[in-house]
Design a protein around this motif. Structure first.
Motif, PDB file in Angstrom:
ATOM      1  N   GLY A 445       0.837  -1.196   0.000  1.00  0.00           N
ATOM      2  CA  GLY A 445       0.000   0.000   0.000  1.00  0.00           C
ATOM      3  C   GLY A 445       0.871   1.244   0.000  1.00  0.00           C
ATOM      4  O   GLY A 445       2.023   1.199  -0.453  1.00  0.00           O
ATOM      5  N   THR A 446       0.308   2.351   0.502  1.00  0.00           N
ATOM      6  CA  THR A 446       1.042   3.618   0.504  1.00  0.00           C
ATOM      7  C   THR A 446       1.023   4.255   1.898  1.00  0.00           C
ATOM      8  O   THR A 446       0.142   3.981   2.711  1.00  0.00           O
ATOM      9  N   ALA A 493      -4.495  -1.300  -4.877  1.00  0.00           N
ATOM     10  CA  ALA A 493      -4.456  -0.359  -6.007  1.00  0.00           C
ATOM     11  C   ALA A 493      -5.858   0.166  -6.313  1.00  0.00           C
ATOM     12  O   ALA A 493      -6.039   1.358  -6.607  1.00  0.00           O
ATOM     13  N   GLU A 494      -6.833  -0.726  -6.204  1.00  0.00           N
ATOM     14  CA  GLU A 494      -8.212  -0.312  -6.488  1.00  0.00           C
ATOM     15  C   GLU A 494      -8.684   0.717  -5.455  1.00  0.00           C
ATOM     16  O   GLU A 494      -9.342   1.709  -5.787  1.00  0.00           O
ATOM     17  N   GLY A 517      -4.548  13.332 -10.159  1.00  0.00           N
ATOM     18  CA  GLY A 517      -3.682  12.928 -11.266  1.00  0.00           C
ATOM     19  C   GLY A 517      -3.326  11.453 -11.236  1.00  0.00           C
ATOM     20  O   GLY A 517      -2.803  10.913 -12.213  1.00  0.00           O
ATOM     21  N   LEU A 518      -3.619  10.804 -10.100  1.00  0.00           N
ATOM     22  CA  LEU A 518      -3.317   9.374  -9.968  1.00  0.00           C
ATOM     23  C   LEU A 518      -4.590   8.524  -9.981  1.00  0.00           C
ATOM     24  O   LEU A 518      -4.532   7.323  -9.727  1.00  0.00           O
ATOM     25  N   ASP A 523      -2.642  -0.846 -12.382  1.00  0.00           N
ATOM     26  CA  ASP A 523      -2.057  -1.716 -11.356  1.00  0.00           C
ATOM     27  C   ASP A 523      -0.533  -1.742 -11.483  1.00  0.00           C
ATOM     28  O   ASP A 523       0.195  -1.718 -10.481  1.00  0.00           O
ATOM     29  N   GLY A 524      -0.061  -1.787 -12.726  1.00  0.00           N
ATOM     30  CA  GLY A 524       1.384  -1.841 -12.948  1.00  0.00           C
ATOM     31  C   GLY A 524       2.076  -0.567 -12.488  1.00  0.00           C
ATOM     32  O   GLY A 524       3.133  -0.618 -11.851  1.00  0.00           O
ATOM     33  N   ASP A 525       1.480   0.580 -12.810  1.00  0.00           N
ATOM     34  CA  ASP A 525       2.085   1.851 -12.387  1.00  0.00           C
ATOM     35  C   ASP A 525       2.019   2.032 -10.874  1.00  0.00           C
ATOM     36  O   ASP A 525       2.920   2.614 -10.256  1.00  0.00           O
ATOM     37  N   TYR A 526       0.932   1.542 -10.274  1.00  0.00           N
ATOM     38  CA  TYR A 526       0.836   1.581  -8.804  1.00  0.00           C
ATOM     39  C   TYR A 526       1.936   0.717  -8.200  1.00  0.00           C
ATOM     40  O   TYR A 526       2.613   1.125  -7.238  1.00  0.00           O
TER      41      TYR A 526
END
Ligand code: SF4
Length: 695
Positions: A445-446, A493-494, A517-518, A523-526
């Motif tokens: 996650g972030t 990601a979702e 902007g995100l 999924d790949g970029d996340y």
């Protein structure tokens, strides 16, 4: 450096709010090699002792590996259904405000988002609060009063561009060590002056040019004196003042406050004020000594007033910088994890904001009033108003003020759920249902650090036993409570995309937090996402705020807030003659769930202690290493005396890490009364009154 074997995984340190990047390599046998990430903007490869020892803390010896219901191991299906049924039945019988979540800055943003959505959107109560209430709620309140939003104006790079760094109520050297290294590097590179404002002489004073050992709680008086000096010295930025309101009232308050409360010599205060006034590039870093106070919000605004009045904000090398204690305190603020906030810095008490969030979530209800802040929440648990409580990744039976009363309240709560990585905390022992969550190195996650940089935490170790991600546990309960599609998430990601999309709506309301902007990130970029500072929109990326003099109040002007010094709530006197300060040690973290697993971290300072001035020790016939009994109006502890003039006469200091398991007689928050800041609800953890005697 990297070594052979499995590839290194880029992730983020799970301890303090500096948010250092780490490179992790699993050895395939449960072990983990850890080094600093040279490419991460927060630390550029540096790590402190805690971050360096992370690999020693990932063993499974204390892990909770399966759900437990009333002490018996069970499967997820039974445990989740019981939680969902119990919360649903409690709400049906007693209403939505009869339940509460107490969550944590240890959670990832995606976990936090789902918890907040479940409580505020679908259960229909705002009774979700976080241990960040104990950490930086006063800063949130101060930012919102001054700026209109909870905005951190600057960035870590400002430290390298500053000519003066002022540390207020912050032992940065121990609590945010990598940032302190950046401050010292700035001193070496450009001669940056360092001033420490702290009642104690801490490790942060090493290398400082000036230490103002002010009386605990007197920060407002000191910064009011600075404000008055700036005015008298002609240092007010008149053009910038035109972008603010409240100057005259603020000046009047500043001129009325005397210096007496600070306990400082007039000449040293004058020297500090002159240095501040003559230095264009000033960064003021502040932390728990400011926040953990019954006047915490006013202290924050006293600092912000000085930066706003001189236009020292939003420019390179200038500005106030709040440093948070936890890895994702900022992410929690962004999703609305505090009981008085809505997602994406929207306001719970604004009808337009509420209806926008309700429509976005397709939620049945969003409460129109703030929920219970942490201290009030546990009081409501204690008096029976809260009948079902879910505690996630935090240990309030140790860390809340009046910890004995909090422990007893949780024990008496009709239904308590605890999600954690271990069953061996004082709080987990009180749970009716224990849910095994994934730990830091298993999570995905972030997190957001102190300067708004969003970084990825990436899983590098498999989830052990039946452990699950928090977002997944919360979403499962949401589904089982009947909220179906709203919690049908397949991945973090979702959730992140949904959060980013909602932030675009918040941006439309003129809010600062906007990462729209995100919102379509793949999924790949996340998975590959680089650290980046918000805002992230189609037209804007994470630069400083307020360089343009535009703020987030409806008239776009900042507010100077008139503040006056107030003494701490508890008064010293014959019965309790000492002022007790509490805080962190260099090598321990919170209630030691992880750091106690590392022998080298535990070796730094191995047992709880009380720092006491030599004159006070002599008067009480206390020798070094004696056991002393410390008594406050709400509790008592037994601690080992350390005699040191790093504390002032009449003041003592004790670390806050030890628990019922590690040192039952040294749970420091049993001594701390639950007095709070009237605006922020943050408890006064650094100004208790105590009596001391040889044991
Ligand atoms: Fe971790 Fe903070 Fe140390 Fe960085 S400074 S390694 S984030 S504990």
């Amino acid at each position: 450096m990297g070594g052979g074997g499995a590839p290194e995984v880029r992730s983020t340190c799970p301890y303090c709010g500096v948010g250092c990047g780490v490179l992790l390599r699993a050895d395939g046998q449960g072990g983990l090699a850890v080094r600093g990430d040279p490419a991460h903007p927060a630390n550029r490869g540096r790590l402190c002792s805690k971050g360096s020892a992370l690999g020693e803390t990932v063993g499974l010896e204390n892990r909770l590996l399966a759900p437990r219901v009333y002490g018996k191991e069970t499967g997820w299906d039974d445990a989740l259904q019981l939680v969902a049924d119990h919360f649903r039945d409690t709400i049906a019988t007693h209403g939505p405000d009869s339940v509460a979540f107490y969550v944590s800055g240890q959670m990832l943003t995606e976990d936090y988002y789902v918890a907040n959505k479940l409580m505020k959107g679908f259960i229909g109560s705002a009774n979700i609060d976080t241990n960040s209430r104990l950490c930086m709620a006063s800063t949130v309140a101060g930012h919102r009063r001054a700026f209109g939003t909870d905005t951190v104006p600057g960035a870590y790079e400002d430290i390298e561009e500053a000519d003066l760094v002022v540390l207020v109520g912050s032992n940065l050297a121990w609590c945010h060590p990598v940032l302190h290294q950046r401050v010292l590097a700035a001193k070496k590179a450009r001669g940056t002056r360092i001033v420490v404002i702290d009642p104690r002489r801490t490790a942060s004073c090493d290398g400082a040019d000036m230490h103002l050992a002010l009386t605990p709680g007197a920060d407002v008086a000191l910064f009011n004196r600075l404000f008055a000096t700036l005015y008298e010295g002609g240092a007010i930025d008149k053009a910038f003042i035109a972008r603010t309101q409240g100057f005259d009232d603020t000046l009047r308050s500043a001129l009325n406050d005397g210096l007496a409360p600070t306990g400082l010599d007039a000449a040293e205060v004058e020297a500090f004020c002159r240095l501040w006034m003559r230095t264009e590039r000033v960064v003021t870093i502040f932390s728990q000594g400011v926040n953990q106070s019954t006047s915490g919000s006013d202290k924050v605004n006293a600092i912000l007033n000085c930066h706003l009045a001189t236009g020292r904000i939003g420019k390179p090398g200038c500005g106030p910088l709040s440093v948070t204690g936890q890895p994702n305190a900022m992410g929690g603020r962004e999703v609305g994890g505090l009981a008085n906030m809505l997602a994406c810095h929207l306001d719970l008490e604004n009808a337009d904001h509420r209806s926008a969030v309700r429509a976005f979530w397709n939620a049945p209800r969003v409460p129109d009033a703030p929920g219970l802040k942490a201290v009030d929440m546990f009081r409501a648990v204690g008096d029976g108003r809260i009948k079902a409580l879910w505690i996630i990744h935090t240990n309030p039976a140790v860390s809340m003020p009046e910890a004995d009363a909090v422990r007893d309240a949780i024990a008496a709560c009709p239904f308590t759920v605890v999600s954690d990585i271990t069953a061996r905390t004082d709080t987990a022992r009180l749970a009716d249902v224990l849910l095994p969550a994934t730990a830091w190195a298993e999570k995905d996650g972030t997190v957001t650090n102190c300067d708004r940089t969003i970084s990825r935490q990436r899983s590098v170790l498999p989830a052990p036993g039946q452990a699950r991600a928090d977002w997944n546990i919360l979403a499962e309960v949401g589904c089982r409570m009947g909220f179906g599609a709203a919690f049908d998430y397949a991945s973090p990601a979702e959730i992140f995309r949904e959060h980013a999309t909602l932030s675009g709506i918040a941006g439309g309301f003129g809010r600062d937090f906007d990462i729209s902007g995100l919102s379509a990130i793949s999924d790949g970029d996340y998975a590959a996402m680089e650290p980046q500072r918000w805002p992230v929109t189609a037209t804007r990326s994470g630069n400083r705020f307020f360089a343009d003099g535009i703020f987030f109040h409806p008239d776009a002007k900042a507010r100077l807030i008139p503040v006056s010094w107030r003494a701490p709530a508890a008064k010293t006197g014959p019965r309790y003659p000492f002022r007790l300060n509490t805080g962190r040690l260099r090598d321990q973290w919170h209630t030691m769930t992880r750091t106690a697993l590392s022998p080298r971290l535990s070796a730094h300072l191995a047992e709880p202690f009380l720092d006491i001035h030599p004159d006070d020790a002599e008067a009480l016939d206390i020798d070094a290493a004696d056991l002393v009994r410390v008594t406050s109006p709400v509790g008592a502890c037994i601690l080992r005396a350390r005699i040191t003039d790093a504390v002032q006469r009449g003041q003592v200091f004790a670390p806050m890490h030890w628990t019922g398991e590690t040192a039952p007689s040294a749970r420091i928050d049993t001594l701390v009364a639950a007095a709070t800041d009237p605006l922020s609800g943050q408890p006064e953890s650094k100004a208790s009154v105590v009596a001391i005697a040889r044991h």
